[in-house]
Design a protein around this motif. Structure first.
Motif, mmCIF file in Angstrom:
data_model
loop_
_atom_site.group_PDB
_atom_site.id
_atom_site.type_symbol
_atom_site.label_atom_id
_atom_site.label_comp_id
_atom_site.label_asym_id
_atom_site.label_seq_id
_atom_site.Cartn_x
_atom_site.Cartn_y
_atom_site.Cartn_z
ATOM 1 N N UNK A 90 0.806 -1.212 0.118
ATOM 2 C CA UNK A 90 -0.073 0.593 0.247
ATOM 3 C C UNK A 90 0.887 1.206 0.397
ATOM 4 N N UNK A 91 1.790 0.883 0.808
ATOM 5 C CA UNK A 91 2.879 2.089 0.787
ATOM 6 C C UNK A 91 3.462 2.662 -0.518
ATOM 7 N N UNK A 92 4.228 1.464 -1.244
ATOM 8 C CA UNK A 92 5.365 1.253 -2.205
ATOM 9 C C UNK A 92 4.635 1.612 -3.451
ATOM 10 N N UNK A 93 3.433 0.582 -3.822
ATOM 11 C CA UNK A 93 3.008 0.801 -4.981
ATOM 12 C C UNK A 93 2.385 1.979 -5.916
ATOM 13 N N UNK A 94 1.732 2.730 -4.902
ATOM 14 C CA UNK A 94 1.608 3.817 -5.659
ATOM 15 C C UNK A 94 2.565 4.986 -5.977
ATOM 16 N N UNK A 143 4.112 -9.690 -6.381
ATOM 17 C CA UNK A 143 2.793 -8.874 -6.976
ATOM 18 C C UNK A 143 3.186 -7.437 -6.621
ATOM 19 N N UNK A 144 4.254 -7.245 -5.602
ATOM 20 C CA UNK A 144 5.527 -6.246 -5.868
ATOM 21 C C UNK A 144 6.432 -6.108 -7.626
ATOM 22 N N UNK A 182 5.089 -4.941 -10.732
ATOM 23 C CA UNK A 182 5.047 -3.505 -10.247
ATOM 24 C C UNK A 182 6.833 -3.147 -10.735
ATOM 25 N N UNK A 183 7.226 -3.989 -10.085
ATOM 26 C CA UNK A 183 8.847 -2.769 -10.103
ATOM 27 C C UNK A 183 9.335 -3.774 -11.606
ATOM 28 N N UNK A 184 8.857 -4.400 -12.359
ATOM 29 C CA UNK A 184 9.515 -4.501 -13.741
ATOM 30 C C UNK A 184 10.160 -3.547 -13.884
ATOM 31 N N UNK A 185 10.204 -2.630 -15.089
ATOM 32 C CA UNK A 185 10.349 -1.503 -15.548
ATOM 33 C C UNK A 185 12.163 -1.458 -14.699
ATOM 34 N N UNK A 245 15.601 -11.885 -9.078
ATOM 35 C CA UNK A 245 14.754 -13.125 -8.377
ATOM 36 C C UNK A 245 13.854 -13.971 -8.793
ATOM 37 N N UNK A 246 12.693 -13.127 -7.942
ATOM 38 C CA UNK A 246 11.035 -12.628 -8.574
ATOM 39 C C UNK A 246 10.636 -13.071 -9.728
#
Length: 183
Positions: free
Chosen positions: A72-76, A136-137, A140-143, A179-180
């Motif tokens: 909730x804090x990092x993704x947006x 999930x995260x 989101x951070x794949x970029x 790794x993910x």
């Protein structure tokens, strides 16, 4: 190990996905009468309805709450930083606002400071193994670490690869995303 079917889509023609799911964006899951969007919701649905392997859901309520708070804090904030450069992607390289790109990159670096610290203490977001929250995260951070095939095939991922890498500033986060994705 589920059987599944994918359908390739072209960015300009969203009619097939709208007809199937009532929504123009991906990802979308169609499972019988179930129509879902949102990566996290899809993963929770699959975990709840098709689990024949070890669970990706953390084992304790505290771990789940901790992971949910982290997301909730990092993704947006991470998404804001990543997509704040979207107008620059469409411009020819010589017309791009390098200051805007660098500002977004630094915002992303700052946003991921807490995650870098967390990953200094543990290999995964919660618990001793990868969880649904890592997936999930990480997606989101794949970029920040797009797979080479993505870079090769996508103007967007090529842009991120060239301009938004944070390896030197957030090496644990970058390694964790790798790794993910490898999992």
């Amino acid at each position: 190990r589920l059987e599944y079917e994918t359908q390739e889509m072209f960015a300009a023609d969203r009619d097939p996905i709208v007809a199937a799911a009532g929504w123009p964006l991906t990802p979308v899951l169609l499972d019988g009468q179930v129509r879902m969007r949102d990566s996290a919701a899809i993963l929770h649905y699959l975990e709840a309805n098709y689990r024949d392997a070890p669970s990706l859901t953390p084992g304790s309520r505290d771990e789940i709450l901790s992971a949910e708070a982290l997301l909730a804090n990092l993704s947006p904030a991470a998404r804001r930083a990543q997509w704040s450069v979207e107008p620059e992607m469409r411009k020819p390289p010589e017309e791009r606002d390098q200051a805007r790109i660098e500002k977004a990159r630094h915002a992303l670096i700052e946003t991921l400071g807490r995650l870098e610290d967390r990953l200094a203490r543990q290999a995964w977001l919660v618990g001793e193994s990868m969880s649904i929250y890592d997936v999930i995260l990480g997606c989101t951070l794949i970029a920040i670490r797009p797979p080479p095939a993505f870079v090769e095939q996508s103007v967007i991922y090529r842009f991120y690869h060239e301009h938004m890498g944070i390896d030197g500033e957030r090496p644990r986060v970058t390694e964790w995303v790798g790794r993910v994705l490898a999992h």
